[in-house]
Design a protein around this motif. Structure first.
Motif, PDB file in Angstrom:
ATOM      1  N   GLU A 184       0.818  -1.234   0.000  1.00  0.00           N
ATOM      2  CA  GLU A 184       0.000   0.000   0.000  1.00  0.00           C
ATOM      3  C   GLU A 184       0.845   1.274   0.000  1.00  0.00           C
ATOM      4  O   GLU A 184       0.326   2.358  -0.251  1.00  0.00           O
ATOM      5  CB  GLU A 184      -1.028  -0.017   1.148  1.00  0.00           C
ATOM      6  N   HIS A 185       2.154   1.148   0.293  1.00  0.00           N
ATOM      7  CA  HIS A 185       3.010   2.344   0.283  1.00  0.00           C
ATOM      8  C   HIS A 185       3.680   2.563  -1.087  1.00  0.00           C
ATOM      9  O   HIS A 185       4.350   3.560  -1.296  1.00  0.00           O
ATOM     10  CB  HIS A 185       4.115   2.222   1.345  1.00  0.00           C
ATOM     11  N   THR A 186       3.537   1.588  -2.001  1.00  0.00           N
ATOM     12  CA  THR A 186       4.244   1.683  -3.287  1.00  0.00           C
ATOM     13  C   THR A 186       3.509   2.638  -4.219  1.00  0.00           C
ATOM     14  O   THR A 186       2.314   2.474  -4.474  1.00  0.00           O
ATOM     15  CB  THR A 186       4.330   0.290  -3.962  1.00  0.00           C
ATOM     16  N   LYS A 187       4.249   3.634  -4.718  1.00  0.00           N
ATOM     17  CA  LYS A 187       3.625   4.599  -5.615  1.00  0.00           C
ATOM     18  C   LYS A 187       4.079   4.430  -7.062  1.00  0.00           C
ATOM     19  O   LYS A 187       3.286   4.559  -7.983  1.00  0.00           O
ATOM     20  CB  LYS A 187       3.999   6.029  -5.155  1.00  0.00           C
ATOM     21  N   ILE A 188       5.375   4.196  -7.249  1.00  0.00           N
ATOM     22  CA  ILE A 188       5.904   4.221  -8.619  1.00  0.00           C
ATOM     23  C   ILE A 188       6.827   3.028  -8.872  1.00  0.00           C
ATOM     24  O   ILE A 188       7.634   2.659  -8.015  1.00  0.00           O
ATOM     25  CB  ILE A 188       6.732   5.510  -8.888  1.00  0.00           C
ATOM     26  N   LEU A 189       6.692   2.449 -10.056  1.00  0.00           N
ATOM     27  CA  LEU A 189       7.658   1.449 -10.542  1.00  0.00           C
ATOM     28  C   LEU A 189       8.358   2.060 -11.754  1.00  0.00           C
ATOM     29  O   LEU A 189       7.694   2.530 -12.688  1.00  0.00           O
ATOM     30  CB  LEU A 189       6.919   0.165 -10.966  1.00  0.00           C
ATOM     31  N   PHE A 190       9.691   2.061 -11.727  1.00  0.00           N
ATOM     32  CA  PHE A 190      10.456   2.541 -12.881  1.00  0.00           C
ATOM     33  C   PHE A 190      10.944   1.352 -13.696  1.00  0.00           C
ATOM     34  O   PHE A 190      11.625   0.465 -13.166  1.00  0.00           O
ATOM     35  CB  PHE A 190      11.673   3.365 -12.425  1.00  0.00           C
ATOM     36  N   LEU A 191      10.586   1.349 -14.967  1.00  0.00           N
ATOM     37  CA  LEU A 191      11.122   0.358 -15.902  1.00  0.00           C
ATOM     38  C   LEU A 191      11.898   1.145 -16.952  1.00  0.00           C
ATOM     39  O   LEU A 191      11.488   2.244 -17.317  1.00  0.00           O
ATOM     40  CB  LEU A 191       9.994  -0.411 -16.590  1.00  0.00           C
ATOM     41  N   ASN A 192      12.957   0.565 -17.443  1.00  0.00           N
ATOM     42  CA  ASN A 192      13.760   1.255 -18.450  1.00  0.00           C
ATOM     43  C   ASN A 192      13.866   0.300 -19.636  1.00  0.00           C
ATOM     44  O   ASN A 192      14.295  -0.827 -19.475  1.00  0.00           O
ATOM     45  CB  ASN A 192      15.132   1.569 -17.820  1.00  0.00           C
ATOM     46  N   SER A 193      13.441   0.794 -20.807  1.00  0.00           N
ATOM     47  CA  SER A 193      13.350  -0.110 -21.946  1.00  0.00           C
ATOM     48  C   SER A 193      13.756   0.593 -23.237  1.00  0.00           C
ATOM     49  O   SER A 193      13.033   1.483 -23.669  1.00  0.00           O
ATOM     50  CB  SER A 193      11.909  -0.620 -22.060  1.00  0.00           C
ATOM     51  N   PRO A 194      14.921   0.221 -23.855  1.00  0.00           N
ATOM     52  CA  PRO A 194      15.906  -0.735 -23.374  1.00  0.00           C
ATOM     53  C   PRO A 194      16.548  -0.250 -22.077  1.00  0.00           C
ATOM     54  O   PRO A 194      16.693   0.957 -21.875  1.00  0.00           O
ATOM     55  CB  PRO A 194      16.939  -0.805 -24.491  1.00  0.00           C
ATOM     56  N   ASN A 195      16.919  -1.241 -21.253  1.00  0.00           N
ATOM     57  CA  ASN A 195      17.446  -0.899 -19.934  1.00  0.00           C
ATOM     58  C   ASN A 195      18.910  -0.490 -20.022  1.00  0.00           C
ATOM     59  O   ASN A 195      19.725  -1.169 -20.647  1.00  0.00           O
ATOM     60  CB  ASN A 195      17.292  -2.119 -19.012  1.00  0.00           C
ATOM     61  N   ASN A 196      19.205   0.624 -19.405  1.00  0.00           N
ATOM     62  CA  ASN A 196      20.589   1.082 -19.253  1.00  0.00           C
ATOM     63  C   ASN A 196      21.056   0.588 -17.886  1.00  0.00           C
ATOM     64  O   ASN A 196      20.451   0.963 -16.887  1.00  0.00           O
ATOM     65  CB  ASN A 196      20.614   2.612 -19.317  1.00  0.00           C
ATOM     66  N   PRO A 197      22.065  -0.257 -17.786  1.00  0.00           N
ATOM     67  CA  PRO A 197      23.071  -0.584 -18.789  1.00  0.00           C
ATOM     68  C   PRO A 197      22.908  -1.940 -19.485  1.00  0.00           C
ATOM     69  O   PRO A 197      23.757  -2.283 -20.303  1.00  0.00           O
ATOM     70  CB  PRO A 197      24.343  -0.642 -17.942  1.00  0.00           C
ATOM     71  N   THR A 198      21.870  -2.716 -19.191  1.00  0.00           N
ATOM     72  CA  THR A 198      21.893  -4.113 -19.647  1.00  0.00           C
ATOM     73  C   THR A 198      21.461  -4.276 -21.107  1.00  0.00           C
ATOM     74  O   THR A 198      21.739  -5.299 -21.722  1.00  0.00           O
ATOM     75  CB  THR A 198      21.007  -4.997 -18.734  1.00  0.00           C
ATOM     76  N   GLY A 199      20.741  -3.300 -21.649  1.00  0.00           N
ATOM     77  CA  GLY A 199      20.441  -3.300 -23.082  1.00  0.00           C
ATOM     78  C   GLY A 199      19.170  -4.020 -23.499  1.00  0.00           C
ATOM     79  O   GLY A 199      18.763  -3.930 -24.658  1.00  0.00           O
ATOM     80  N   ASN A 200      18.529  -4.740 -22.551  1.00  0.00           N
ATOM     81  CA  ASN A 200      17.342  -5.513 -22.952  1.00  0.00           C
ATOM     82  C   ASN A 200      16.047  -4.716 -22.741  1.00  0.00           C
ATOM     83  O   ASN A 200      15.994  -3.768 -21.967  1.00  0.00           O
ATOM     84  CB  ASN A 200      17.282  -6.855 -22.216  1.00  0.00           C
ATOM     85  N   LEU A 201      14.995  -5.155 -23.461  1.00  0.00           N
ATOM     86  CA  LEU A 201      13.700  -4.463 -23.396  1.00  0.00           C
ATOM     87  C   LEU A 201      12.845  -5.023 -22.264  1.00  0.00           C
ATOM     88  O   LEU A 201      13.029  -6.173 -21.849  1.00  0.00           O
ATOM     89  CB  LEU A 201      12.939  -4.690 -24.713  1.00  0.00           C
ATOM     90  N   ALA A 202      11.900  -4.211 -21.813  1.00  0.00           N
ATOM     91  CA  ALA A 202      10.821  -4.722 -20.947  1.00  0.00           C
ATOM     92  C   ALA A 202       9.727  -5.164 -21.905  1.00  0.00           C
ATOM     93  O   ALA A 202       9.373  -4.405 -22.804  1.00  0.00           O
ATOM     94  CB  ALA A 202      10.310  -3.612 -20.047  1.00  0.00           C
ATOM     95  N   SER A 203       9.200  -6.391 -21.744  1.00  0.00           N
ATOM     96  CA  SER A 203       8.199  -6.827 -22.717  1.00  0.00           C
ATOM     97  C   SER A 203       6.879  -6.098 -22.462  1.00  0.00           C
ATOM     98  O   SER A 203       6.552  -5.733 -21.337  1.00  0.00           O
ATOM     99  CB  SER A 203       7.990  -8.342 -22.642  1.00  0.00           C
TER     100      SER A 203
END
Ligand SMILES: Cc1ncc(COP(=O)(O)O)c(C=O)c1O
Length: 373
Positions: free
Chosen positions: A157-176
């Motif tokens: 209940e305290h979670t407000k935001i999820l950050f996804l990075n696509s493509p992810n820096n530094p790993t280079g892969n996408l979030a599907s």
């Protein structure tokens, strides 16, 4: 003894670990002993081809004595046309960094939680900590895949935001897309940072009209080569845009930044050709790195490649590259202690880094035996 002034600082800010930004060329030159014009700068995912000539032209005719448009009308219209959305869904920032900061200031009260999927871009936790958020870092699994179950289980209940990075820096892969939708269905704010969108040519921006908890971030620093002018934007429901407009610094993107955005979009054809070259170079660089024994590159959809080295060697390789005037990115995150990230440069720069790596990795593999003469 703690001084009076120090007691007046906001208490949680004393725990902030500063972000480790790329250092300027002059410092790199001093550190390596190589003249600034010979430095090969592959540590900040910058665009080696620089801005469009139209940007340079437009900067020479600026009305610098007049404040920029606080409503960003022209800029938002142009970006909206480029991104295929309505201008009411767009807000521009002094880099996408500023939008990350504004989002956190808009949604986070001290004690709220922000989730990131580590390793990832460091500014989410940095700005998150400044707002007093508790940062929940969910480690990625094999091949740096997002731990979808672990991430969803971490939401409370305290979670407000999820950050996804696509493509992810530094790993280079996408979030599907499928995973993004799973996260959106939890109803927290899901930020999909597409700073490297033009190199990956995948987006979830079309989902913004369906999900008002989705925010997509983009940058002009990478594909348009104007990192120094600070220009980025977000795509989100007009409800968030309007509130963000209310709290933003009125003249957040300066006149040069606004002019550069417009000129870049007008000359997108030229810039996207450079992006094509960088994508081809990325694929060539990946093959060359993959052919070096003891270097394990991760496939990347961005303009950078993360490489794993045998345990304990990444630092030595990093220093060896520095002494040749080649700068790549190393990390303090323990999950990346054996990794370096290499930005894709010009063909000549890529050859230089590969040749240096072949030499360095070979010399580390066969340490000189002091009893040999
Ligand atoms: C994933 C990611 N997001 C955002 C940014 C910041 O971009 P900008 O220069 O637009 O602030 C970067 C810069 O490296 C990045 O890697």
């Amino acid at each position: 003894m703690e001084k009076k002034i120090e007691k007046m600082f906001v208490p949680h800010l004393s725990k902030i670990k500063p972000y480790e930004p790329a250092r300027p060329l002059e410092e790199q030159s001093e550190r390596s002993g190589v003249p600034a014009e010979k430095i090969i700068r592959l540590n900040a995912n910058e665009n080696p081809y620089g801005p469009s000539p139209k940007v340079t032209e437009s900067l020479s005719t600026l009305n610098a004595h007049i404040y920029p448009d606080p409503s960003q009308r022209v800029v938002r219209d142009k970006i909206a046309e480029y991104a295929g959305v309505d201008p009411s869904m767009v807000i521009a920032g002094a880099g996408s960094d500023e939008i990350i900061d504004m989002l956190l200031r808009l949604f986070i009260s001290p004690g709220d939680k922000v989730i990131e999927c580590t390793p990832t871009f460091g500014m989410y936790s940095f700005y998150g900590m400044i707002t007093g958020a508790e940062i929940v870092s969910i480690p990625r699994t094999d091949h740096f895949m997002i731990d979808v179950k672990g991430t969803i289980n971490a939401i409370d209940e305290h979670t407000k935001i999820l950050f996804l990075n696509s493509p992810n820096n530094p790993t280079g892969n996408l979030a599907s897309r499928e995973d993004v939708v799973k996260f959106l269905d939890t109803n927290i704010i899901v930020v999909v940072d597409e700073a490297y969108h033009e190199f990956a040519r995948e987006t979830v921006s079309d989902l913004v009209s369906e999900y008002e908890n989705l925010v997509v971030l983009r940058s002009f620093s990478k594909w348009a080569g104007i990192a120094g002018l600070r220009a980025g934007y977000g795509i989100m429901t007009p409800i968030i845009v309007n509130r963000m407009m209310d709290i933003k610094s009125p003249f957040n993107i300066n006149t040069a930044g606004q002019a550069a955005i417009v000129a870049s979009l007008e000359d997108r054809h030229t810039l996207l050709k450079n992006v094509d070259i960088i994508i081809n170079q990325r694929n060539e660089l990946f093959s060359s790195l993959n052919n070096i024994t003891n270097v394990k590159p991760s496939p990347s959809r961005g303009n950078y490649i993360l490489c794993e080295f045998p345990s304990g060697q990444a630092d030595l390789v990093f220093n060896g590259l520095v002494s040749r005037g080649i700068f790549v990115r190393k990390y303090s995150n323990p999950l990346l202690k054996d990794h370096l990230r290499i930005s894709v440069g010009t063909p000549e720069q890529n050859v230089a880094v590969v040749n240096s790596l072949i030499y360095l990795v070979n010399s580390l593999e066969a340490p000189v035996n002091i009893s040999d003469n």
